[in-house]
Enzyme design. Structure first.
Site, PDB file in Angstrom:
ATOM      1  N   ASP A 256      -1.043 -13.269 -17.082  1.00  0.00           N
ATOM      2  CA  ASP A 256      -2.217 -13.816 -16.854  1.00  0.00           C
ATOM      3  C   ASP A 256      -2.537 -15.077 -17.682  1.00  0.00           C
ATOM      4  OD1 ASP A 256      -1.803 -11.241 -16.708  1.00  0.00           O
ATOM      5  OD2 ASP A 256      -4.184 -10.293 -17.178  1.00  0.00           O
ATOM      6  N   HIS A 258      -6.147 -16.007 -17.882  1.00  0.00           N
ATOM      7  CA  HIS A 258      -7.593 -15.570 -17.970  1.00  0.00           C
ATOM      8  C   HIS A 258      -8.469 -17.556 -19.186  1.00  0.00           C
ATOM      9  CE1 HIS A 258      -7.974 -11.533 -17.628  1.00  0.00           C
ATOM     10  NE2 HIS A 258      -7.528 -11.409 -17.642  1.00  0.00           N
ATOM     11  N   ASP A 285      -5.501 -13.058 -12.330  1.00  0.00           N
ATOM     12  CA  ASP A 285      -5.764 -13.030 -14.013  1.00  0.00           C
ATOM     13  C   ASP A 285      -5.992 -14.084 -14.339  1.00  0.00           C
ATOM     14  OD1 ASP A 285      -6.529 -10.586 -13.637  1.00  0.00           O
ATOM     15  OD2 ASP A 285      -6.667  -9.448 -15.772  1.00  0.00           O
ATOM     16  N   ASP A 288     -12.093 -14.997 -15.962  1.00  0.00           N
ATOM     17  CA  ASP A 288     -12.643 -14.452 -17.287  1.00  0.00           C
ATOM     18  C   ASP A 288     -12.226 -14.842 -18.303  1.00  0.00           C
ATOM     19  OD1 ASP A 288     -14.483 -13.556 -15.507  1.00  0.00           O
ATOM     20  OD2 ASP A 288     -13.497 -11.883 -14.805  1.00  0.00           O
ATOM     21  N   ARG A 289     -13.225 -14.249 -19.670  1.00  0.00           N
ATOM     22  CA  ARG A 289     -12.349 -14.335 -21.000  1.00  0.00           C
ATOM     23  C   ARG A 289     -12.379 -15.633 -21.341  1.00  0.00           C
ATOM     24  NH1 ARG A 289     -13.495  -8.929 -22.682  1.00  0.00           N
ATOM     25  NH2 ARG A 289     -11.777  -7.067 -21.316  1.00  0.00           N
ATOM     26  N   ASN A 317      -6.878  -7.689 -11.170  1.00  0.00           N
ATOM     27  CA  ASN A 317      -8.074  -7.534 -11.183  1.00  0.00           C
ATOM     28  C   ASN A 317      -9.426  -8.112 -11.589  1.00  0.00           C
ATOM     29  OD1 ASN A 317      -7.148  -7.441 -13.854  1.00  0.00           O
ATOM     30  ND2 ASN A 317      -9.184  -6.003 -14.001  1.00  0.00           N
ATOM     31  N   HIS A 318      -9.257  -9.074 -12.041  1.00  0.00           N
ATOM     32  CA  HIS A 318     -10.681 -10.366 -12.161  1.00  0.00           C
ATOM     33  C   HIS A 318     -10.654 -11.293 -11.625  1.00  0.00           C
ATOM     34  CE1 HIS A 318     -11.711  -9.375 -16.502  1.00  0.00           C
ATOM     35  NE2 HIS A 318     -10.229  -8.892 -16.455  1.00  0.00           N
ATOM     36  N   HIS A 366       0.223  -7.757  -9.703  1.00  0.00           N
ATOM     37  CA  HIS A 366      -0.348  -8.123 -10.708  1.00  0.00           C
ATOM     38  C   HIS A 366      -0.636  -6.136 -12.194  1.00  0.00           C
ATOM     39  CE1 HIS A 366      -3.384  -9.791 -14.095  1.00  0.00           C
ATOM     40  NE2 HIS A 366      -4.450  -8.281 -13.907  1.00  0.00           N
ATOM     41  N   ARG A 414      -7.586   2.907 -19.104  1.00  0.00           N
ATOM     42  CA  ARG A 414      -8.163   2.028 -18.080  1.00  0.00           C
ATOM     43  C   ARG A 414      -9.061   2.483 -17.206  1.00  0.00           C
ATOM     44  NH1 ARG A 414      -6.819  -3.405 -18.811  1.00  0.00           N
ATOM     45  NH2 ARG A 414      -4.239  -3.336 -19.105  1.00  0.00           N
ATOM     46  N   HIS A 441      -1.209  -8.264 -16.836  1.00  0.00           N
ATOM     47  CA  HIS A 441      -2.175  -7.006 -16.815  1.00  0.00           C
ATOM     48  C   HIS A 441      -2.377  -6.813 -18.226  1.00  0.00           C
ATOM     49  CE1 HIS A 441      -5.407  -4.783 -15.413  1.00  0.00           C
ATOM     50  NE2 HIS A 441      -4.952  -3.103 -15.288  1.00  0.00           N
TER      51      HIS A 441
END
Length: 511
Positions: A256, A258, A285, A288-289, A317-318, A366, A414, A441
């Site tokens: 990731d 991010h 990923d 995001d964030r 997943n993002h 991921h 999660r 992840h």
């Protein structure tokens, strides 16, 4: 004799002793007898946990809250606090369970509703979140924060309902079909990088990275062109991409990033720019964030176009519409470009491959493995992936699952996917004649983790995740002859004063 305390389950009697007001309990909740000594020990543990939480050591905080709960399972605050720690750790399933338990213990514990609403929001269960925010506003009608959260959540629910109402059948044109590049003019004063006859070149990529470092923008015409061309490449790939690495050649796997653009640039400083002799796989990923997600994704897609057979990207997943709406990417794209581009990103992300297999020996995805023991590489290869991730099944689990040290399987911490043990990993590797898996992840203190007898490796490449976690980042290098993983770790580098989640919905300021 009693007065209710607004910040928790405890009430106070005339002696000053704390206890749980039975009138606030769920009638089905079991009350366990706890000695005064254990009550005090639990309180001491809670205070220590609170200190760890303030220091952003959320794992340690969660562990101490657990010890407090083991000593005294009757106190809603312990579950509520642990729920908050789990939210910070992105263990939304655990956070949801704890918040629900806290509410069962004390129906007047407002933080329990807040925590549960946040967990529901993180799992895209907006209607359930709305019910919890509504409960708080009814209990405290003058609370401005509660009212704001209720109204914001209500807007999301109404927007989703509206989008579903106006949705039409499959004959509707995709966003990509509506893009008119020819009508996009480039002003004479534009000083940024330009495509060479519509093509990405190394010179373009070098200029692009420098432009982004200076916090300047790529012209929208070139941005749209990159997205359209990247989608055409991905449309022609299977959901599982097979990669052949020659014996003496180096190959790099990153986890990731991010939206941490300046840390992405540091990876290239440490390990060299992508090239035909320095191939990369970025394992989901990308966005995001972090608040430089636009910069990250255009650099990554640019290198994919420049080196289509030596640069790879797995979906995370993002890379999904719901995550992007909540965690900042949608807001960032709207701020830097347009709503139309948000829709195009959604279409491109739908075509990203779900996994890669290196030399028929190592599977990279991921998230992780599956709720079934009979999943084959061929089944993954044939997944119809051009859609938003489902809430269950192989595609979902590739994006969301996590390993656990215990044997067998367990519900996901999660709330999506599954947790899988060493025996599950062994069965999958044996069935598919593989040596090990690489996944991402999860934040790891050293940027990576080796588990399941070295057959499951996690790599996470966003150091000091969200400017709060203090973790290192890492990437994996290997050569084709034996695929032995080698780890490089690194700390975060400085970035401009734009906070993570700067473009996210205000409801997610909790994270």
């Amino acid at each position: 004799m009693f007065k209710s305390m607004a910040d928790g389950t405890a009430a106070v009697d005339q002696t000053g002793n704390t206890f749980v007001d039975p009138e606030n309990r769920d009638e089905n909740t079991e009350i366990k007898t706890v000695s005064e000594i254990d009550k005090q020990k639990a309180e001491d543990l809670k205070e220590k946990a609170n200190t760890f939480f303030k220091e952003k050591e959320f794992d340690n905080a969660a562990s101490l809250y657990t010890e407090a709960i083991n000593l005294n399972p009757n106190v809603a605050v312990y579950y509520g606090n642990r729920s908050f720690a789990y939210l910070k750790l992105e263990c939304f399933g655990y956070a949801l369970a704890d918040a629900t338990k806290a509410i069962e213990l004390d129906r007047a514990y407002l933080k329990g509703y807040y925590r549960r609403a946040a967990a529901y929001m993180s799992l895209a269960k907006f209607k359930l979140a709305l019910k919890d925010y509504e409960a708080v506003t009814k209990y405290k009608p003058s609370d401005k924060d509660a009212k704001m959260k209720y109204l914001e959540c209500s807007k999301i629910v109404k927007r989703i309902a509206f989008e579903r109402a106006i949705a039409v059948d499959d004959t509707k044109k995709s966003v990509s079909e509506t893009i008119d590049l020819e009508s996009m003019t480039i002003d004479d004063d534009y000083q940024g990088p330009s495509l060479d006859n519509g093509k990405v070149t190394l010179e373009f990529m070098l200029q692009l990275m420098q432009t982004f470092k200076e916090q300047k923008k790529l012209h929208r015409k070139f941005a749209y062109k990159i997205l359209l061309d990247a989608m055409e490449i991905y449309k022609n790939q299977n959901s599982l991409v097979d990669i052949t690495i020659p014996d003496s050649n180096k190959f790099t796997v990153c986890g990731d990033v991010h939206g941490q653009f300046y840390d992405l640039m540091n990876i290239f400083e440490l390990n060299g720019l992508p090239s035909e002799t320095n191939p990369y796989l970025f394992n989901g990923d990308f966005v995001d964030r972090g608040s430089f997600s636009v910069e990250c994704i255009f650099v990554l897609f640019g290198f994919k176009l420049l080196y289509p057979n030596h640069f790879y990207m797995s979906r995370g997943n993002h890379e999904s519409q719901t995550m992007n709406q909540m965690y900042g990417f949608e807001g960032e794209v709207k701020a830097k470009y347009s709503t139309q581009m948000v829709g195009l990103f959604t279409e491109v992300f739908n075509w990203l491959p779900l996994a890669h297999c290196l030399n028929k020996k190592c599977l990279v995805m991921h998230g992780g493995l599956f709720s079934r023991d009979d999943v084959t590489l061929d089944e993954i290869r044939k997944i119809e992936r051009n859609k938003q991730p489902p809430e269950e099944g192989v595609m979902c689990e590739l994006l969301w699952s996590d390993p656990q040290p215990q044997m067998g399987r367990a519900p996901s911490k999660r709330g999506v996917g599954v947790q899988f043990g060493p025996d599950v990993t062994n069965k999958f590797l044996t069935l598919n004649k593989l040596d090990y898996i690489i996944r991402s992840h999860e934040v790891k203190a050293e940027g990576y983790e080796i588990s399941h007898d070295s057959k499951c490796i996690t790599v996470f490449s966003a150091p000091n995740y969200c400017d709060t976690m203090g973790n290192k980042g890492a990437f994996i290098t290997m050569t084709g002859n034996d695929l032995t993983p080698n780890f490089t770790t690194y700390a975060a580098v400085p970035h401009p004063n734009v906070k993570p989640m700067a473009y996210a919905n205000s409801l997610f300021s909790i994270f």
